[in-house]
Design an enzyme around this catalytic site. Structure first.
Site, PDB file in Angstrom:
ATOM      1  N   ASP A  79      20.989  41.740   6.818  1.00 25.69           N
ATOM      2  CA  ASP A  79      22.261  41.075   6.507  1.00 25.69           C
ATOM      3  C   ASP A  79      22.176  39.557   6.627  1.00 25.69           C
ATOM      4  O   ASP A  79      21.324  39.022   7.326  1.00 25.69           O
ATOM      5  CB  ASP A  79      23.358  41.594   7.451  1.00 25.69           C
ATOM      6  CG  ASP A  79      23.001  41.393   8.914  1.00 25.69           C
ATOM      7  OD1 ASP A  79      21.854  41.714   9.281  1.00 25.69           O
ATOM      8  OD2 ASP A  79      23.841  40.904   9.677  1.00 25.69           O
ATOM      9  N   GLU A  80      23.072  38.899   5.932  1.00 31.24           N
ATOM     10  CA  GLU A  80      23.390  37.482   6.119  1.00 31.24           C
ATOM     11  C   GLU A  80      22.176  36.557   6.156  1.00 31.24           C
ATOM     12  O   GLU A  80      21.981  35.819   7.106  1.00 31.24           O
ATOM     13  CB  GLU A  80      24.184  37.294   7.415  1.00 31.24           C
ATOM     14  CG  GLU A  80      25.513  38.009   7.385  1.00 31.24           C
ATOM     15  CD  GLU A  80      26.305  37.853   8.684  1.00 31.24           C
ATOM     16  OE1 GLU A  80      27.498  37.592   8.603  1.00 31.24           O
ATOM     17  OE2 GLU A  80      25.710  38.011   9.771  1.00 31.24           O
TER      18      GLU A  80
HETATM   19  C1  TNX Z   1      28.900  40.227  10.907  1.00 27.72           C
HETATM   20  S1  TNX Z   1      28.125  42.997  10.214  1.00 27.72           S
HETATM   21  C2  TNX Z   1      27.598  40.495  11.273  1.00 27.72           C
HETATM   22  C3  TNX Z   1      27.196  40.340  12.676  1.00 27.72           C
HETATM   23  C4  TNX Z   1      28.307  39.770  13.524  1.00 27.72           C
HETATM   24  C5  TNX Z   1      29.607  40.440  13.148  1.00 27.72           C
HETATM   25  C6  TNX Z   1      30.763  40.044  13.995  1.00 27.72           C
HETATM   26  C7  TNX Z   1      26.831  42.312   9.975  1.00 27.72           C
HETATM   27  C8  TNX Z   1      25.902  43.066   9.219  1.00 27.72           C
HETATM   28  N1  TNX Z   1      26.674  41.061  10.432  1.00 27.72           N
HETATM   29  O1  TNX Z   1      26.056  39.529  12.766  1.00 27.72           O
HETATM   30  O2  TNX Z   1      28.007  40.020  14.855  1.00 27.72           O
HETATM   31  O3  TNX Z   1      29.896  40.136  11.807  1.00 27.72           O
HETATM   32  O4  TNX Z   1      31.903  40.792  13.705  1.00 27.72           O
END
Ligand code: TNX
Length: 512
Positions: free
Chosen positions: A325-326
């Site tokens: 993710d991200e």
């Molecule tokens: C998004 S959900 C993220 C996490 C954070 C979370 C906080 C996801 C795949 N990545 O790194 O902790 O939001 O709500």
């Protein structure tokens, strides 16, 4: 104006349902006296040779629960014991019942003659005992030898889960939680018939599991956490203990090492994983998206291989979660190539891959589990993703605040009061997604704002009970008013267990 509608059918208020969560597929209250589990109660297991051991373990756990309220624990009679038929509580394993109950379903009958739980597999017997547990008075949960007879209502329950993936995720990277805390979390999952524990074992702020040959990951990368506290990590032995404890409760551990982003703890521990060859400092804030492994370097894949090899070796369950993710530091081409190569590594170690929705941009094997977490998910339906886990942040992110001003939790997707966690239809969440692609629901608990077990419990309960019901109960059994009513009484069991649950104002919580 508030409209008060008469109950459907115009009859008097429906009788209170038994306080069972998740609601079973079918419950019939039987005209009978019920059963008193007396001082000399016995439990018998009847089973073929194959799974007798697992069935005996289930019986032992039930015996220990009942034993909480007495000086002695009920005797458990093994299969073949002559008095089996006369036992007060019979756990009957019958493979022929597979078609009727599936691998996790069961029938539970309580009458004046005793208790009988029947299932095709040990998991079904276990879930039958969890229903039985919820029929026993909540005080049975207190760990004190206090003799009282335990009265059960007469019922006939037939039950099997809607979804095979009923999970919770615990982020032990942002804040570290030791083995005892994780075991307690497992206990609370088991009570609600959840069967997956996804452990988020590494992120920017911490690396939490020992990897042979890469000692600095834990020595350095595990040495802190959000806010700068001391952090921590699991040895292989710690992790094995968690996996075993979960398995005894029919919960499969899904370990996650997030990559290629969310990797600052690893990058800080090994300079060679960075493209510029320089290790960044440890990070104890809560920003996301800034870190990435150097995907052009071969050493990165040696590292990933060592990590996946170790997780595969220690994890009996079939999935290794690789995050994904991200990632803001790579081009889409770089990202896709990395994820595809990691998928090969996971397969080479004999496991299936799981990852957050972003991985679906790459070519994914049909066995790969894709975890939806934000947005409409439309891309997932288009990619004809084979297997999708639903974790919509607006519904089931346990780290999100309940209400404005809630003492802990984030609010980036909005707020999540209890009803929002309960009142949605999984099959309608992603437009165009074939129902058969949805394997289930998982509720993540990220721990940026969560530092103690009391915080975990406050955010998880009651919302995790809502998620458990949505994942287990047939859609026809879902009813917000009825859930609220059952929950108010189920709260007594949490109180007996010492759970620091949030007394959501939408619920009338029963007192002693
Ligand atoms: C998004 S959900 C993220 C996490 C954070 C979370 C906080 C996801 C795949 N990545 O790194 O902790 O939001 O709500």
């Amino acid at each position: 104006m508030l409209l008060v509608l008469p109950p459907l059918g115009g009859c008097a208020a429906r009788p209170a349902s038994l306080p069972l969560i998740p609601a079973p597929a079918s419950v019939r209250v039987v005209e009978d006296s019920g059963f008193v589990v007396g001082r000399d109660a016995t439990i018998a297991v009847t089973a073929g040779a194959t799974d007798a051991g697992a069935a005996m373990d289930v019986a032992d756990q039930l015996a220990r629960l009942i034993g909480n309220t007495r000086a002695t624990t009920p005797e458990v009679l093994p299969p073949g014991h002559l008095d089996g038929a006369a036992a007060d509580i019979v756990l009957a394993l019958d493979p022929a019942a597979l078609e009727r109950f599936g691998p996790e379903g069961y029938a539970l009958e309580v009458s004046g003659a005793g208790v009988r739980i029947q299932a095709a597999e040990p998991a079904g017997l276990y879930y039958g005992t969890q229903t039985l547990r919820q029929l026993l008075p909540p005080r049975v949960e207190y760990q004190a030898a206090l003799y009282r007879d335990l009265t059960l209502p007469a019922v006939a329950v037939e039950d099997r889960p809607r979804f095979g993936w009923r999970g919770a995720m615990l982020d032990v990277a942002r804040h570290f939680f030791g083995v005892a805390d994780v075991k307690r979390f497992i206990d609370l999952l088991a009570l609600h018939k959840l069967n997956r524990l996804h452990l988020h074992l590494a992120d920017d702020q911490g690396w939490r599991i020992e990897i042979p040959g890469w000692p600095r990951l834990t020595e350095h990368g595990g040495s802190t956490q959000v806010g700068g506290g001391p952090g921590g990590f699991y040895t292989g032995e710690d992790y094995t203990q968690i996996v075993r404890y979960a398995a005894e409760r029919f919960i499969t551990v899904v370990p996650e090492i997030d990559m290629p982003g969310h990797t600052n703890a690893a990058l800080a521990s090994y300079a060679e994983l960075n493209c510029d060859g320089e290790a960044p400092p440890l990070y104890t804030g809560t920003r996301v998206g800034f870190s990435a492994l150097c995907v052009e370097k071969e050493i990165t894949y040696e590292f990933v291989d060592a990590v996946v090899a170790r997780l595969a070796e220690l994890t009996p369950g079939p999935w290794i979660h690789v995050g994904g993710d991200e990632v803001e530091e790579l081009t889409q081409e770089q990202y896709n190539a990395f994820v595809e190569r990691v998928q090969e590594i996971v397969h080479r170690h004999g496991k299936h891959m799981a990852g957050w929705a972003e991985i679906s941009a790459a070519r994914m094997a049909p066995t790969t589990m894709i975890q939806h977490w934000r947005g409409s998910g439309a891309g997932l339906a288009d990619a004809a993703a084979g297997q999708v886990i639903l974790s919509p942040a607006t519904r089931v992110y346990l780290d999100i605040q309940y209400h404005e001003g809630s003492p802990i939790g984030l609010s980036w997707p909005g707020l999540t009061p209890l009803r929002d966690a309960y009142d949605w239809e999984p099959s309608a969440l992603i437009p165009g997604m074939p129902a058969a692609s949805i394997v289930g629901i998982e509720a993540p608990l990220w721990t940026e704002t969560v530092g103690t077990m009391a915080d975990i419990e406050f955010l998880a309960f009651p919302r995790l009970a809502a998620v458990a019901e949505l994942a287990w109960s047939p859609s026809g059994a879902l009813d917000w008013e009825d859930f609220r009513d059952r929950l108010g009484r189920h709260g007594l069991r949490w109180t007996a267990l010492g759970v620091n649950f949030y007394r959501a104002p939408e619920v009338e919580w029963a007192g002693w």
